[in-house]
Design a protein around this motif. Structure first.
Motif, PDB file in Angstrom:
ATOM      1  N   PHE A 200      16.234 -21.120 -19.848  1.00 43.56           N
ATOM      2  CA  PHE A 200      16.526 -22.158 -20.826  1.00 43.56           C
ATOM      3  C   PHE A 200      15.238 -22.791 -21.336  1.00 43.56           C
ATOM      4  CE2 PHE A 200      17.741 -26.746 -21.626  1.00 43.56           C
ATOM      5  CZ  PHE A 200      18.334 -26.505 -22.855  1.00 43.56           C
ATOM      6  N   THR A 213      22.101 -33.980 -24.236  1.00 46.42           N
ATOM      7  CA  THR A 213      22.467 -32.748 -24.933  1.00 46.42           C
ATOM      8  C   THR A 213      21.974 -31.533 -24.162  1.00 46.42           C
ATOM      9  OG1 THR A 213      22.436 -33.887 -27.065  1.00 46.42           O
ATOM     10  CG2 THR A 213      22.281 -31.491 -27.113  1.00 46.42           C
ATOM     11  N   ASN A 214      20.777 -31.629 -23.585  1.00 44.41           N
ATOM     12  CA  ASN A 214      20.296 -30.533 -22.744  1.00 44.41           C
ATOM     13  C   ASN A 214      21.204 -30.340 -21.532  1.00 44.41           C
ATOM     14  OD1 ASN A 214      18.171 -29.622 -24.241  1.00 44.41           O
ATOM     15  ND2 ASN A 214      16.572 -30.231 -22.822  1.00 44.41           N
ATOM     16  N   THR A 217      24.237 -28.594 -22.545  1.00 43.45           N
ATOM     17  CA  THR A 217      23.953 -27.175 -22.776  1.00 43.45           C
ATOM     18  C   THR A 217      23.973 -26.396 -21.473  1.00 43.45           C
ATOM     19  OG1 THR A 217      22.573 -27.764 -24.682  1.00 43.45           O
ATOM     20  CG2 THR A 217      22.292 -25.549 -23.763  1.00 43.45           C
ATOM     21  N   ASN A 272      18.617 -24.560 -27.859  1.00 44.48           N
ATOM     22  CA  ASN A 272      19.732 -25.359 -28.401  1.00 44.48           C
ATOM     23  C   ASN A 272      19.285 -26.254 -29.551  1.00 44.48           C
ATOM     24  OD1 ASN A 272      18.270 -27.309 -27.077  1.00 44.48           O
ATOM     25  ND2 ASN A 272      19.964 -28.111 -25.861  1.00 44.48           N
ATOM     26  N   ASP A 306      20.241 -18.348 -29.566  1.00 45.45           N
ATOM     27  CA  ASP A 306      20.742 -19.719 -29.642  1.00 45.45           C
ATOM     28  C   ASP A 306      21.947 -19.882 -28.724  1.00 45.45           C
ATOM     29  OD1 ASP A 306      20.835 -22.407 -31.079  1.00 45.45           O
ATOM     30  OD2 ASP A 306      22.856 -21.644 -31.476  1.00 45.45           O
ATOM     31  N   ILE A 307      22.173 -21.108 -28.263  1.00 40.51           N
ATOM     32  CA  ILE A 307      23.292 -21.383 -27.361  1.00 40.51           C
ATOM     33  C   ILE A 307      24.619 -20.954 -27.977  1.00 40.51           C
ATOM     34  CG2 ILE A 307      23.307 -23.776 -28.224  1.00 40.51           C
ATOM     35  CD1 ILE A 307      24.520 -22.576 -24.756  1.00 40.51           C
ATOM     36  N   SER A 308      24.792 -21.130 -29.279  1.00 40.36           N
ATOM     37  CA  SER A 308      26.059 -20.737 -29.907  1.00 40.36           C
ATOM     38  C   SER A 308      26.262 -19.226 -29.839  1.00 40.36           C
ATOM     39  CB  SER A 308      26.120 -21.225 -31.359  1.00 40.36           C
ATOM     40  OG  SER A 308      25.106 -20.641 -32.143  1.00 40.36           O
ATOM     41  N   HIS A 429      25.906 -33.282 -31.894  1.00 42.35           N
ATOM     42  CA  HIS A 429      25.400 -31.930 -31.665  1.00 42.35           C
ATOM     43  C   HIS A 429      26.560 -31.062 -31.199  1.00 42.35           C
ATOM     44  CE1 HIS A 429      23.103 -28.575 -30.017  1.00 42.35           C
ATOM     45  NE2 HIS A 429      21.996 -29.084 -30.530  1.00 42.35           N
ATOM     46  N   VAL A 431      26.919 -28.800 -28.931  1.00 46.96           N
ATOM     47  CA  VAL A 431      27.172 -28.673 -27.492  1.00 46.96           C
ATOM     48  C   VAL A 431      27.817 -29.937 -26.940  1.00 46.96           C
ATOM     49  CG1 VAL A 431      25.316 -26.999 -27.174  1.00 46.96           C
ATOM     50  CG2 VAL A 431      24.864 -29.406 -26.751  1.00 46.96           C
TER      51      VAL A 431
END
Length: 449
Positions: A200, A213-214, A217, A272, A306-308, A429, A431
């Motif tokens: 990460f 937010t992290n 994630t 992210n 990316d996370i998505s 965000h 996430v």
């Protein structure tokens, strides 16, 4: 203002360092024009379009014009959103040309003492040092929790700030404590069977001001079946440096990050923040003049996701998540869309949440005007772009604006405050919305039992 001698040196370096093949690759076809926010917002001024800026760069290289204040102004007014690249039939790497031109000008221009000091503090003294970022965020946390924030707002002292900065103070997230920032894990196990082992990229602002937010994630990655490694040696991605004519420092940070991640046996490196991801994936270009580092950068680039993207790949949208009814729209992160070419995945995840109504707004792929520190240094153009963005948000009657980048998130929150609609609209965000849906679904399931 540059002197005649400085302009002479800049012109020579343009001739020596700018990629003339790339400049000639522009066919002047004009496909980029409607995609460029500053071209549209300036009243279709050619010098504020990608095509026009490339023509200016080429004219400087050819000695037709000097790199004067008008040229510098045109380059500085560019958002660097790179929306011109996906629509360019010739595949011109405009973003690379822009960064090279800005770097040449910045390295050969004599800044005022105040500007030089501010740049040195930000680019050399702050962002490359995560401990200092934590300390600064800690001071902001003290301001928020000690009562000083309430006092400042009630006393009217914030009115002494430029209007946009005063409004920005209202939309800053509640930041974590120093203890929370320093108590960061380096390894997390998957919840359930391990599907992927990932690293990460935690970032600088994301792991301080946007720590929640992290954390969200990391939780999503665990829920999706990822074992996670978080190397302590990683650094700021260098995007602000690279976009602001500080390429030498950006290269230092790139090398630090490549070294931090390359020995890890992972399937992917997850980001992210669209702005970070868009710069990280360009490390091979940034280090193109050093063959050994370029090859290492290419290996690094090959693992970025990316996370998505990882969540869609692991079918997280099939989790049957739910939220109370709300109209949701999505604002693309420019670099996530235009550089990492990730735009369908966030929409897939949002449409997978039961209870929400997703509505695509007009020009969702157009920059919101944040662009790093652009909304501070080019406030008038930024707010003009933001006002039109909010018109598009209002047109779909959105209650929730979803973004995938911290700068975009703050900019959309700023737009909500400027429009006076904070009582009926929010920005989050992606996430954080997904974690909200997970918690809501879990709670609803528990109550039903």
């Amino acid at each position: 203002m540059t002197t005649a001698e400085e302009r002479k040196v800049i012109q020579q370096q343009f001739k020596e360092q700018m990629n003339e093949d790339e400049l000639l690759n522009c066919m002047r076809c004009g496909f980029c024009l409607p995609a460029c926010p500053t071209y549209v917002e300036s009243g279709y001024k050619e010098s504020h379009s990608p095509r026009g800026r490339i023509a200016l760069m080429k004219a400087v290289v050819d000695g037709i014009i000097e790199p004067d204040e008008d040229v510098e102004r045109s380059l500085n007014l560019c958002l660097g959103c790179r929306a011109c690249e996906p629509v360019c039939p010739s595949g011109v790497n405009y973003g690379h040309l822009l960064e090279d031109a800005r770097d040449i000008i910045n390295q050969n221009k004599k800044h005022s003492f105040s500007v030089k000091t501010a740049r040195n503090i930000a680019f050399n003294g702050l962002f490359p040092h995560q401990g200092r970022m934590q300390n600064l965020t800690g001071l902001l946390g003290f301001y928020q929790r000690s009562g000083l924030q309430s006092l400042a707002r009630k006393s009217g002292v914030l009115n002494l700030l430029p209007p946009n900065l005063a409004t920005m103070e209202k939309v800053l997230p509640t930041v974590p404590t120093r203890k929370e920032m320093k108590n960061r894990p380096q390894h997390l196990l998957a919840e359930g069977p391990v599907k992927k082992r990932v690293a990460f990229f935690s970032g600088c602002l994301m792991d301080t001001m946007f720590l929640d937010t992290n954390n969200a994630t990391l939780k999503l990655l665990q829920l999706a079946g990822c074992e996670i490694v978080i190397p302590k040696e990683q650094a700021c991605c260098g995007a602000l440096h690279g976009h602001s004519g500080e390429k030498a420092k950006a290269k230092e940070l790139a090398k630090r990050n490549i070294e931090a991640f390359e020995s890890l046996e992972v399937d992917f490196i997850i980001t992210n923040a669209g702005g970070c991801g868009g710069f990280l994936i360009d490390y091979d270009h940034l280090l193109k003049d050093d063959l050994s580092w370029k090859e290492r950068a290419q290996a690094f680039k090959g693992k970025l996701k990316d996370i998505s993207s990882i969540l869609v790949e692991l079918r997280f949208f099939e989790q049957q998540l739910e939220l109370p009814y709300q109209v949701v729209t999505y604002q693309d992160s420019c670099h996530l869309r235009n550089v990492m070419r990730t735009f369908g995945e966030p929409r897939t995840l949002l449409k997978g949440i039961k209870g929400i109504e997703f509505r695509e707004m007009k020009n969702a792929d157009r920059c919101c005007g944040s662009a790093g520190i652009y909304n501070i240094v080019e406030s008038d153009m930024s707010m003009q772009i933001l006002d039109h963005k909010m018109e598009n948000v209002e047109a779909v009657q959105a209650e929730t604006i979803v973004t995938a980048n911290p700068g975009c998130l703050l900019q959309m929150k700023l737009g909500i405050e400027r429009e006076g609609v904070a009582h009926r609209m929010r920005a989050v965000h992606i996430v954080d919305l997904l974690i909200e849906a997970y918690e809501y679904t879990k709670q609803k399931s528990t109550v039903s039992l």
